[in-house]
Design a protein around this motif. Sequence first.
Motif, PDB file in Angstrom:
ATOM      1  N   LEU A  11      40.333  40.115  30.071  1.00  0.00           N
ATOM      2  CA  LEU A  11      40.335  40.484  31.792  1.00  0.00           C
ATOM      3  C   LEU A  11      40.498  40.005  32.640  1.00  0.00           C
ATOM      4  CD1 LEU A  11      37.692  43.070  30.972  1.00  0.00           C
ATOM      5  CD2 LEU A  11      39.841  43.807  30.289  1.00  0.00           C
ATOM      6  N   LEU A  12      40.286  39.238  32.994  1.00  0.00           N
ATOM      7  CA  LEU A  12      40.445  37.969  34.634  1.00  0.00           C
ATOM      8  C   LEU A  12      41.752  36.784  34.315  1.00  0.00           C
ATOM      9  CD1 LEU A  12      36.696  38.230  34.384  1.00  0.00           C
ATOM     10  CD2 LEU A  12      38.135  39.631  34.944  1.00  0.00           C
ATOM     11  N   ARG A  13      42.000  36.721  32.870  1.00  0.00           N
ATOM     12  CA  ARG A  13      42.895  35.344  33.244  1.00  0.00           C
ATOM     13  C   ARG A  13      44.127  35.038  34.352  1.00  0.00           C
ATOM     14  NH1 ARG A  13      44.297  32.343  27.891  1.00  0.00           N
ATOM     15  NH2 ARG A  13      44.296  30.195  28.321  1.00  0.00           N
ATOM     16  N   ARG A  14      44.636  36.433  34.639  1.00  0.00           N
ATOM     17  CA  ARG A  14      46.269  36.560  35.251  1.00  0.00           C
ATOM     18  C   ARG A  14      45.274  37.835  36.307  1.00  0.00           C
ATOM     19  NH1 ARG A  14      50.637  39.412  31.397  1.00  0.00           N
ATOM     20  NH2 ARG A  14      48.683  39.755  30.052  1.00  0.00           N
ATOM     21  N   SER A  15      46.103  37.214  37.481  1.00  0.00           N
ATOM     22  CA  SER A  15      45.674  38.523  38.851  1.00  0.00           C
ATOM     23  C   SER A  15      46.309  39.774  38.561  1.00  0.00           C
ATOM     24  CB  SER A  15      46.703  37.774  39.800  1.00  0.00           C
ATOM     25  OG  SER A  15      46.253  36.372  39.440  1.00  0.00           O
ATOM     26  N   ALA A  16      47.022  40.087  37.940  1.00  0.00           N
ATOM     27  CA  ALA A  16      47.577  41.474  37.737  1.00  0.00           C
ATOM     28  C   ALA A  16      46.184  42.137  36.378  1.00  0.00           C
ATOM     29  CB  ALA A  16      49.095  41.413  36.479  1.00  0.00           C
ATOM     30  N   THR A  17      45.919  41.672  35.735  1.00  0.00           N
ATOM     31  CA  THR A  17      44.985  42.319  34.928  1.00  0.00           C
ATOM     32  C   THR A  17      43.620  42.070  35.468  1.00  0.00           C
ATOM     33  OG1 THR A  17      44.320  40.840  32.911  1.00  0.00           O
ATOM     34  CG2 THR A  17      45.809  42.176  32.499  1.00  0.00           C
ATOM     35  N   PHE A  18      43.216  40.785  36.351  1.00  0.00           N
ATOM     36  CA  PHE A  18      42.315  41.257  37.316  1.00  0.00           C
ATOM     37  C   PHE A  18      41.813  41.890  38.879  1.00  0.00           C
ATOM     38  CE2 PHE A  18      39.895  39.539  41.528  1.00  0.00           C
ATOM     39  CZ  PHE A  18      39.065  39.348  40.276  1.00  0.00           C
ATOM     40  N   ALA A  19      42.875  42.769  39.250  1.00  0.00           N
ATOM     41  CA  ALA A  19      43.120  43.582  39.828  1.00  0.00           C
ATOM     42  C   ALA A  19      43.255  43.860  39.364  1.00  0.00           C
ATOM     43  CB  ALA A  19      44.828  43.322  40.914  1.00  0.00           C
ATOM     44  N   LEU A  20      43.431  44.886  38.166  1.00  0.00           N
ATOM     45  CA  LEU A  20      44.011  46.557  37.476  1.00  0.00           C
ATOM     46  C   LEU A  20      42.025  46.694  36.731  1.00  0.00           C
ATOM     47  CD1 LEU A  20      45.133  48.771  36.748  1.00  0.00           C
ATOM     48  CD2 LEU A  20      45.847  47.262  33.871  1.00  0.00           C
ATOM     49  N   THR A  21      41.548  45.255  36.775  1.00  0.00           N
ATOM     50  CA  THR A  21      39.956  45.712  35.970  1.00  0.00           C
ATOM     51  C   THR A  21      39.566  45.912  37.262  1.00  0.00           C
ATOM     52  OG1 THR A  21      40.484  43.570  34.276  1.00  0.00           O
ATOM     53  CG2 THR A  21      38.346  44.653  35.300  1.00  0.00           C
ATOM     54  N   VAL A  22      39.380  45.489  38.313  1.00  0.00           N
ATOM     55  CA  VAL A  22      38.612  45.983  39.467  1.00  0.00           C
ATOM     56  C   VAL A  22      38.630  46.912  40.303  1.00  0.00           C
ATOM     57  CG1 VAL A  22      38.614  45.437  42.214  1.00  0.00           C
ATOM     58  CG2 VAL A  22      39.020  43.188  40.564  1.00  0.00           C
ATOM     59  N   ILE A  23      40.004  48.350  39.968  1.00  0.00           N
ATOM     60  CA  ILE A  23      40.744  49.058  40.589  1.00  0.00           C
ATOM     61  C   ILE A  23      39.940  50.022  39.593  1.00  0.00           C
ATOM     62  CG2 ILE A  23      42.396  51.053  40.822  1.00  0.00           C
ATOM     63  CD1 ILE A  23      43.901  47.898  41.265  1.00  0.00           C
ATOM     64  N   VAL A  24      40.087  49.653  38.251  1.00  0.00           N
ATOM     65  CA  VAL A  24      39.654  50.497  37.187  1.00  0.00           C
ATOM     66  C   VAL A  24      37.976  50.628  37.536  1.00  0.00           C
ATOM     67  CG1 VAL A  24      39.654  50.747  34.760  1.00  0.00           C
ATOM     68  CG2 VAL A  24      41.653  50.708  35.450  1.00  0.00           C
ATOM     69  N   GLY A  25      36.761  49.313  37.683  1.00  0.00           N
ATOM     70  CA  GLY A  25      36.097  49.730  37.501  1.00  0.00           C
ATOM     71  C   GLY A  25      34.925  49.600  39.059  1.00  0.00           C
ATOM     72  N   ALA A  26      36.040  49.996  40.174  1.00  0.00           N
ATOM     73  CA  ALA A  26      35.925  50.409  40.952  1.00  0.00           C
ATOM     74  C   ALA A  26      35.901  52.134  41.039  1.00  0.00           C
ATOM     75  CB  ALA A  26      36.507  50.169  41.876  1.00  0.00           C
ATOM     76  N   LEU A  27      36.893  52.967  40.672  1.00  0.00           N
ATOM     77  CA  LEU A  27      37.025  54.200  40.556  1.00  0.00           C
ATOM     78  C   LEU A  27      35.555  54.486  39.429  1.00  0.00           C
ATOM     79  CD1 LEU A  27      40.716  54.398  40.022  1.00  0.00           C
ATOM     80  CD2 LEU A  27      39.536  55.193  41.703  1.00  0.00           C
ATOM     81  N   LEU A  28      35.780  54.085  38.436  1.00  0.00           N
ATOM     82  CA  LEU A  28      34.783  54.213  37.263  1.00  0.00           C
ATOM     83  C   LEU A  28      33.457  54.644  37.876  1.00  0.00           C
ATOM     84  CD1 LEU A  28      35.632  52.666  33.870  1.00  0.00           C
ATOM     85  CD2 LEU A  28      35.838  54.628  34.446  1.00  0.00           C
TER      86      LEU A  28
END
Length: 63
Positions: A11-28
């Motif tokens: 989840l955190l290695r690449r910037s795109a997946t990190f950003a997606l993880t943050v956005i999904v986490g914030a929504l949840l």
Amino acid sequence: MTLAKQVYRVLLRRSATFALTVIVGALLFERAFDQGADSIFEQVNKEKLWKHIKHKYEEPRDE
């Protein structure tokens, strides 16, 4: 492999997946927090809200 290393690799290695993880986490988190706050509000105000007392004031419809 430890859980932390696996989470980093997936989840955190690449910037795109990190950003997606943050956005999904914030929504949840926002959804869970909102539902929790609504539940607490309704428990504190039980029998004081319109949906709990409207049967006392509304007249039945004749249809």
